[in-house]
Structure formats: C-alpha cells, structure tokens
Motif scaffolding. Sequence first.
Motif, PDB file in Angstrom:
ATOM      1  N   HIS A 198      52.942   1.591  -9.277  1.00 11.23           N
ATOM      2  CA  HIS A 198      52.213   0.992 -10.389  1.00 11.23           C
ATOM      3  C   HIS A 198      52.332   1.796 -11.686  1.00 11.23           C
ATOM      4  O   HIS A 198      51.797   1.388 -12.714  1.00 11.23           O
ATOM      5  CB  HIS A 198      50.734   0.846 -10.026  1.00 11.23           C
ATOM      6  CG  HIS A 198      50.507  -0.045  -8.851  1.00 11.23           C
ATOM      7  ND1 HIS A 198      49.437   0.103  -7.982  1.00 11.23           N
ATOM      8  CD2 HIS A 198      51.213  -1.104  -8.381  1.00 11.23           C
ATOM      9  CE1 HIS A 198      49.509  -0.816  -7.035  1.00 11.23           C
ATOM     10  NE2 HIS A 198      50.571  -1.555  -7.258  1.00 11.23           N
ATOM     11  N   ALA A 199      53.008   2.929 -11.611  1.00 16.96           N
ATOM     12  CA  ALA A 199      53.106   3.791 -12.784  1.00 16.96           C
ATOM     13  C   ALA A 199      53.838   3.104 -13.933  1.00 16.96           C
ATOM     14  O   ALA A 199      53.436   3.208 -15.092  1.00 16.96           O
ATOM     15  CB  ALA A 199      53.805   5.102 -12.412  1.00 16.96           C
ATOM     16  N   GLU A 200      54.908   2.369 -13.619  1.00 19.25           N
ATOM     17  CA  GLU A 200      55.689   1.730 -14.671  1.00 19.25           C
ATOM     18  C   GLU A 200      54.849   0.717 -15.430  1.00 19.25           C
ATOM     19  O   GLU A 200      54.954   0.611 -16.660  1.00 19.25           O
ATOM     20  CB  GLU A 200      56.913   1.048 -14.072  1.00 19.25           C
ATOM     21  CG  GLU A 200      57.820   0.403 -15.114  1.00 19.25           C
ATOM     22  CD  GLU A 200      59.022  -0.287 -14.494  1.00 19.25           C
ATOM     23  OE1 GLU A 200      59.698  -1.041 -15.235  1.00 19.25           O
ATOM     24  OE2 GLU A 200      59.274  -0.087 -13.297  1.00 19.25           O
ATOM     25  N   ARG A 201      54.006  -0.041 -14.720  1.00 23.03           N
ATOM     26  CA  ARG A 201      53.155  -1.027 -15.397  1.00 23.03           C
ATOM     27  C   ARG A 201      52.184  -0.343 -16.346  1.00 23.03           C
ATOM     28  O   ARG A 201      51.961  -0.817 -17.466  1.00 23.03           O
ATOM     29  CB  ARG A 201      52.397  -1.863 -14.373  1.00 23.03           C
ATOM     30  CG  ARG A 201      51.364  -2.813 -15.000  1.00 23.03           C
ATOM     31  CD  ARG A 201      50.953  -3.900 -14.041  1.00 23.03           C
ATOM     32  NE  ARG A 201      49.781  -4.630 -14.471  1.00 23.03           N
ATOM     33  CZ  ARG A 201      49.751  -5.550 -15.427  1.00 23.03           C
ATOM     34  NH1 ARG A 201      50.857  -5.827 -16.091  1.00 23.03           N
ATOM     35  NH2 ARG A 201      48.636  -6.182 -15.739  1.00 23.03           N
ATOM     36  N   VAL A 235      52.638   2.432 -17.938  1.00 20.22           N
ATOM     37  CA  VAL A 235      53.399   2.874 -19.110  1.00 20.22           C
ATOM     38  C   VAL A 235      53.679   1.694 -20.028  1.00 20.22           C
ATOM     39  O   VAL A 235      53.561   1.794 -21.252  1.00 20.22           O
ATOM     40  CB  VAL A 235      54.709   3.563 -18.674  1.00 20.22           C
ATOM     41  CG1 VAL A 235      55.609   3.831 -19.878  1.00 20.22           C
ATOM     42  CG2 VAL A 235      54.394   4.876 -17.952  1.00 20.22           C
ATOM     43  N   ARG A 236      54.024   0.535 -19.459  1.00 26.32           N
ATOM     44  CA  ARG A 236      54.281  -0.659 -20.283  1.00 26.32           C
ATOM     45  C   ARG A 236      53.036  -1.077 -21.053  1.00 26.32           C
ATOM     46  O   ARG A 236      53.125  -1.574 -22.172  1.00 26.32           O
ATOM     47  CB  ARG A 236      54.745  -1.824 -19.395  1.00 26.32           C
ATOM     48  CG  ARG A 236      56.133  -1.693 -18.837  1.00 26.32           C
ATOM     49  CD  ARG A 236      56.690  -3.062 -18.430  1.00 26.32           C
ATOM     50  NE  ARG A 236      55.767  -3.809 -17.607  1.00 26.32           N
ATOM     51  CZ  ARG A 236      55.736  -3.776 -16.274  1.00 26.32           C
ATOM     52  NH1 ARG A 236      56.589  -2.980 -15.624  1.00 26.32           N
ATOM     53  NH2 ARG A 236      54.879  -4.515 -15.591  1.00 26.32           N
TER      54      ARG A 236
END
Length: 328
Positions: free
Chosen positions: A180-183, A185-186
């Motif tokens: 879920h880290a990428e979400r 950051v987005r």
Amino acid sequence: MKAYVIEQAGGPEALQLRDIPAPQAGPDEVQIRVRAFGLNRAEAYLRAGKTGAIDGPRVPGIEAVGEVVADASGTFRVGQRVATAMGGLQFGRTGSYAEEIAVLRSNVIALDGTALSWEELAALPQAYLTVWGALVRTLAVQAGQTLLVRGATSSVGLAAVTYAKVLGLRVIGTTRSPAHAERLVRLGADEVVVDNGDIAPAVRAIAPAGVDAALEVVGAATLRDTIRTLRPFGAVTVIGLLGGPPVLEQFHLMQDLPGATQLSFFGSGLLGTPALPLSSAPLRTIAKGIAAGRIPSLRVETFNFDDVRRAHSLMESNQAQGKLVVVV
C-alpha cells in the motif's frame, strides 16, 4: 420512505431495508433528500452492538450529501446541494442510510459551486471535517511542519494525508502492508513507514529531531509508540480507534509521555457545536480541488442503495483502501 433499520446487533445481515415514516424537520433542523452517503466504522460498530445495546429500531449513518427539502428558517433554499455530518445522526436521530433525513441546521454545509458528482461528494464530509478539526483546530499545524499519520490507509488517514499536503505539511504515513506504500505516495505522502508495531526508530531516522505533530488513527494500541516520535513541544491527537478499545492500561505520565509534548483526543461529535462551528470548514474548497484534479479522490467503490450489506462486508474486510460510498 425506505431506510435501513437495525433491530438487533449482528453482522451485515442485521441491516434490514424497510419502509418507515420520513422524519419531519423541527425549527432548528433542515430536511434533506439523501442522494449519497459514505460508509464509516461508526456504523459497523453500531450494527455490531459495540456502541451500546440496541434497545429499539435504529437507522445507521453519520454523514450524507443531498438536496434541501425544507428549511423553515430560509437559511438553505429548497433544492440546494448540501452536506451534513454528525449532529446526532444515528445516535439521537434517524441516520443517513435513508431516503430522507432531518438534521441540525448547524451541521449542514452548502455545496454551491461544486461540480462533483453525488458519489464523489459523499466521500468527503466525515473524513475531511474530522481531519480539519484535528489538524487545524486541535493541532494548529503550520506550513512546513512534519506530520505523522499513523494508520494512513484508513479512509480518514488518507484524507489526512491529502489535506495535510493542501496545508503545506511534510507527511510521513504508515501502513502495515508494503503493497500500500505506492498508493500513499500517489496521494501525497513524502515518506512511508511500514508499521511493525514499533515505528519510532524508523520515523526518527526520517525526522531525527522528531515530528511536529501526529495523527493517531489506530488508537490506544499504538499510541505509546507514536508519542515517541514527537519532538519537544510536539503534539499528537487521537482520531481513530482501529486498534481496539480506547483504553490505555497503566499509562505513566513521566515515562510514556515525553517532556513538553501534548496528547489530545478529537471527537467528531464536536462538529457543528458552538465549540466547533462549520462556517469555516473547507468542504467546498476540497470539493473544488478534487474537481480540478488538484486533490486526489479517496473514493474507491460505489454501491447501490440495495447493496449496503455487501458494502459493510467489504468495509469490515479491511481491503477497501479508501472511501466506500452508497448512492440512493
């Protein structure tokens, strides 16, 4: 009118779609035709009997967007697009899982000039008003400061991340899942920490002097660790209880609370009261920012009114990673 009624505690099957009389607005109230509403843990807690015994039929729901049906004071005009949250919804009055509601006028916000759909608007009131009350009114954050959001992948945590960026903050968000880290950051997080229950060392590696402020969404289960991330004169506000009951066992003021730090709890029940009027709430600004693409949408799935049980099942699965809404 049609509304979901809870007559006894249970799982999603406890939500029964019934025909009930529409509530009539009193002198201090506004009657609203509900067009959509967001789902919240508070409704699942009510349904499960975690907020007290269900001693009579209860209609859940603590937020909604829709059109004004009647306002005796003339403050809001018939047909006007509005949002509402809290003000006794689901506790002292019929909640928003219904075709119409009567709500306190002090808990109604005009949505004039917003181009968002009902389903997008429904993702805003409870999450963003709570975050506004916590960040601006409780923590009094300032642009350039560093904020930790503990439990950032919850709907209110995601709202905290996006609104903190609007306010010019540096944001550290936590998640238990690296996926879920990428979400995060987005949505605006500057740094993401995978939460293993002991994040203070990792946060201190990012902000060696400590963070200026923290929002605790998980609750008592992680609060001691979150407090350890604060700088001197930093502050943490608890806004969520995802980790269980709001009870701190054997909390030691000298050992668990670092020197010159502040601990508070922001309850969204304050919204619309004399202590926290909604006249300066930023809901329309946020809606316009989402419509213009400056603020990301938190909505991840929309359900029809006859599919609320399935929506509750998804909410309780912890797989949604954003705001679930229902169109009426």
